[in-house]
Motif scaffolding. Sequence first.
Motif, PDB file in Angstrom:
ATOM      1  N   ALA A 295       0.842  -1.190   0.000  1.00 44.06           N
ATOM      2  CA  ALA A 295       0.000   0.000   0.000  1.00 44.06           C
ATOM      3  C   ALA A 295       0.877   1.239   0.000  1.00 44.06           C
ATOM      4  O   ALA A 295       2.064   1.191   0.348  1.00 44.06           O
ATOM      5  CB  ALA A 295      -0.928   0.017   1.215  1.00 44.06           C
ATOM      6  N   GLY A 296       0.271   2.367  -0.381  1.00 45.58           N
ATOM      7  CA  GLY A 296       0.945   3.650  -0.282  1.00 45.58           C
ATOM      8  C   GLY A 296       2.220   3.692  -1.091  1.00 45.58           C
ATOM      9  O   GLY A 296       2.287   3.223  -2.225  1.00 45.58           O
ATOM     10  N   ASP A 297       3.271   4.265  -0.508  1.00 49.70           N
ATOM     11  CA  ASP A 297       4.566   4.415  -1.164  1.00 49.70           C
ATOM     12  C   ASP A 297       5.574   3.480  -0.504  1.00 49.70           C
ATOM     13  O   ASP A 297       6.171   3.794   0.512  1.00 49.70           O
ATOM     14  CB  ASP A 297       5.045   5.870  -1.058  1.00 49.70           C
ATOM     15  CG  ASP A 297       6.372   6.108  -1.760  1.00 49.70           C
ATOM     16  OD1 ASP A 297       6.833   5.196  -2.475  1.00 49.70           O
ATOM     17  OD2 ASP A 297       6.946   7.195  -1.591  1.00 49.70           O
TER      18      ASP A 297
ATOM     19  N   LEU B  46       5.110   0.772   1.206  1.00 48.78           N
ATOM     20  CA  LEU B  46       4.728   0.198   2.495  1.00 48.78           C
ATOM     21  C   LEU B  46       4.324  -1.255   2.295  1.00 48.78           C
ATOM     22  O   LEU B  46       3.695  -1.609   1.295  1.00 48.78           O
ATOM     23  CB  LEU B  46       3.568   0.980   3.118  1.00 48.78           C
ATOM     24  CG  LEU B  46       3.865   2.419   3.535  1.00 48.78           C
ATOM     25  CD1 LEU B  46       2.605   3.070   4.088  1.00 48.78           C
ATOM     26  CD2 LEU B  46       4.985   2.482   4.569  1.00 48.78           C
TER      27      LEU B  46
ATOM     28  N   GLU C 222      -2.709   3.430  -3.743  1.00 56.16           N
ATOM     29  CA  GLU C 222      -2.336   4.672  -3.082  1.00 56.16           C
ATOM     30  C   GLU C 222      -3.573   5.365  -2.516  1.00 56.16           C
ATOM     31  O   GLU C 222      -4.695   5.006  -2.806  1.00 56.16           O
ATOM     32  CB  GLU C 222      -1.647   5.601  -4.094  1.00 56.16           C
ATOM     33  CG  GLU C 222      -0.413   4.992  -4.734  1.00 56.16           C
ATOM     34  CD  GLU C 222       0.126   5.839  -5.856  1.00 56.16           C
ATOM     35  OE1 GLU C 222       1.072   6.606  -5.619  1.00 56.16           O
ATOM     36  OE2 GLU C 222      -0.420   5.732  -6.968  1.00 56.16           O
ATOM     37  N   GLY C 223      -3.325   6.388  -1.713  1.00 56.02           N
ATOM     38  CA  GLY C 223      -4.427   7.235  -1.251  1.00 56.02           C
ATOM     39  C   GLY C 223      -5.311   6.569  -0.218  1.00 56.02           C
ATOM     40  O   GLY C 223      -4.860   5.831   0.652  1.00 56.02           O
ATOM     41  N   GLU C 224      -6.615   6.761  -0.354  1.00 55.30           N
ATOM     42  CA  GLU C 224      -7.560   6.376   0.680  1.00 55.30           C
ATOM     43  C   GLU C 224      -7.599   4.874   0.919  1.00 55.30           C
ATOM     44  O   GLU C 224      -7.905   4.433   2.029  1.00 55.30           O
ATOM     45  CB  GLU C 224      -8.974   6.869   0.321  1.00 55.30           C
ATOM     46  CG  GLU C 224      -9.106   8.391   0.321  1.00 55.30           C
ATOM     47  CD  GLU C 224     -10.523   8.831  -0.006  1.00 55.30           C
ATOM     48  OE1 GLU C 224     -11.377   7.941  -0.197  1.00 55.30           O
ATOM     49  OE2 GLU C 224     -10.771  10.045  -0.070  1.00 55.30           O
TER      50      GLU C 224
ATOM     51  N   LEU D 126      -5.371   2.887   1.421  1.00 55.82           N
ATOM     52  CA  LEU D 126      -4.421   2.491   2.454  1.00 55.82           C
ATOM     53  C   LEU D 126      -5.085   2.416   3.813  1.00 55.82           C
ATOM     54  O   LEU D 126      -4.721   1.600   4.648  1.00 55.82           O
ATOM     55  CB  LEU D 126      -3.262   3.493   2.495  1.00 55.82           C
ATOM     56  CG  LEU D 126      -2.280   3.392   3.669  1.00 55.82           C
ATOM     57  CD1 LEU D 126      -1.627   2.019   3.695  1.00 55.82           C
ATOM     58  CD2 LEU D 126      -1.230   4.476   3.581  1.00 55.82           C
TER      59      LEU D 126
ATOM     60  N   TRP E  75       2.089  -1.630   9.226  1.00 51.96           N
ATOM     61  CA  TRP E  75       2.617  -1.180   7.953  1.00 51.96           C
ATOM     62  C   TRP E  75       4.043  -0.702   8.192  1.00 51.96           C
ATOM     63  O   TRP E  75       4.309   0.074   9.095  1.00 51.96           O
ATOM     64  CB  TRP E  75       1.782  -0.031   7.396  1.00 51.96           C
ATOM     65  CG  TRP E  75       0.413  -0.430   6.952  1.00 51.96           C
ATOM     66  CD1 TRP E  75      -0.773  -0.138   7.550  1.00 51.96           C
ATOM     67  CD2 TRP E  75       0.094  -1.204   5.792  1.00 51.96           C
ATOM     68  NE1 TRP E  75      -1.810  -0.678   6.852  1.00 51.96           N
ATOM     69  CE2 TRP E  75      -1.302  -1.333   5.759  1.00 51.96           C
ATOM     70  CE3 TRP E  75       0.859  -1.786   4.789  1.00 51.96           C
ATOM     71  CZ2 TRP E  75      -1.962  -2.031   4.753  1.00 51.96           C
ATOM     72  CZ3 TRP E  75       0.220  -2.486   3.787  1.00 51.96           C
ATOM     73  CH2 TRP E  75      -1.188  -2.609   3.764  1.00 51.96           C
TER      74      TRP E  75
END
Length: 266
Positions: A13-15, A17, A61-63, A65, A76
Motif C-alpha cells: 500500500a501507499g509508497d 509500504l 495509493e491514497g484512501e 491504504l 505497515w
Amino acid sequence: MELTEQAHWFVLAGDHLIWLDDAGRIPHCTRQALPSSWQALAFEAFDLWDDAPCYLHDLGEGESLFVGASPAPGQWSPLRQLMVAGDEEGFRLGGRAWQLATFRRSHKFCGECGAPMTPKRGEWAQGCHQGHMAYPRISPCIIVAVRRGSQLLLGAHRRHYQADDPMFTVLAGFVEAGENLEQCVAREVFEESGIRVGNIRYVGSQPWPFPHSLMMGFIAEYQGGEIRLQEEELVAADFFELDALPRIPPHGTIARRLIELCREPL
C-alpha cells in the motif's frame, strides 16, 4: 489457491509500504489465517520462497491504504525495514512484489494508443485491445567503489543527507542510451566527483525496487584528478581510509558489499 495452502502474503500500500506480522516478517500462513477483511482480496502468485508460493495484493495509493489499516497484529512498515532487519530474502521478494505493483500502477493506459490496459493471463504483462503489450520496466544502474591505495572514495548524496549524522556511500548512476557499463562507470564517477578511474571490474548485481532499478556493482581504481563535486547530486565527497570509514550503508545492500570487498587485502 486452496484455503489451507501455506503461503507467503505480500500486502502492499501507499509508497513502498508492506504489511509485516507482529514478528516483523512477511506473513506466512494459510489464507484462512489472514485477517477476515483480506481473505477475499484478489491475490496473485508471483514467486516461490522455500517451495511455498508467494502471493501479492496492492491496496494502491491514497484512501485505500486506510481501509482496514490495522486488520491484525502487525504493522505497515517501509520495505527497507526488511533490509535493515537482515531479512535478505524477504527484502528481495518484497522488492520484486513492489516492482510488479509499480508496473501495474504506471501502465493503466497504453503508451501507444492511450487505451486502457489489463493484465495478460499467464504472465506479468499489460495489454490493450489493439494488441500492444508492455512488460515490467527495469532501469540498469551502475554502482562503483573507487580505491586509491588504502583509501576509498565515498560521497554523501543530497537526496538522503542528514547533517547531524551523514551517511557516505559509493557512487552510482543510471546507464544512458548507447553506452556500455564500463563507460557508464567512468562517466558517472567523473561527473559526480571529477575523478578519473580505470581497471574497472564487475562484482555482482542487486535488484533495487526504488522504483525499478537493477544495480550492477563494480570496483575501480583511481587514475587521476581532484575532487570536484556535482552539487546537484552530492553534498560532500572524499577519500577515506578503509580502517576509518564514516557511517556507511547497512548490510544487505550492494553498496555495503562493495565497501567490504575493498576492505579485504589486495
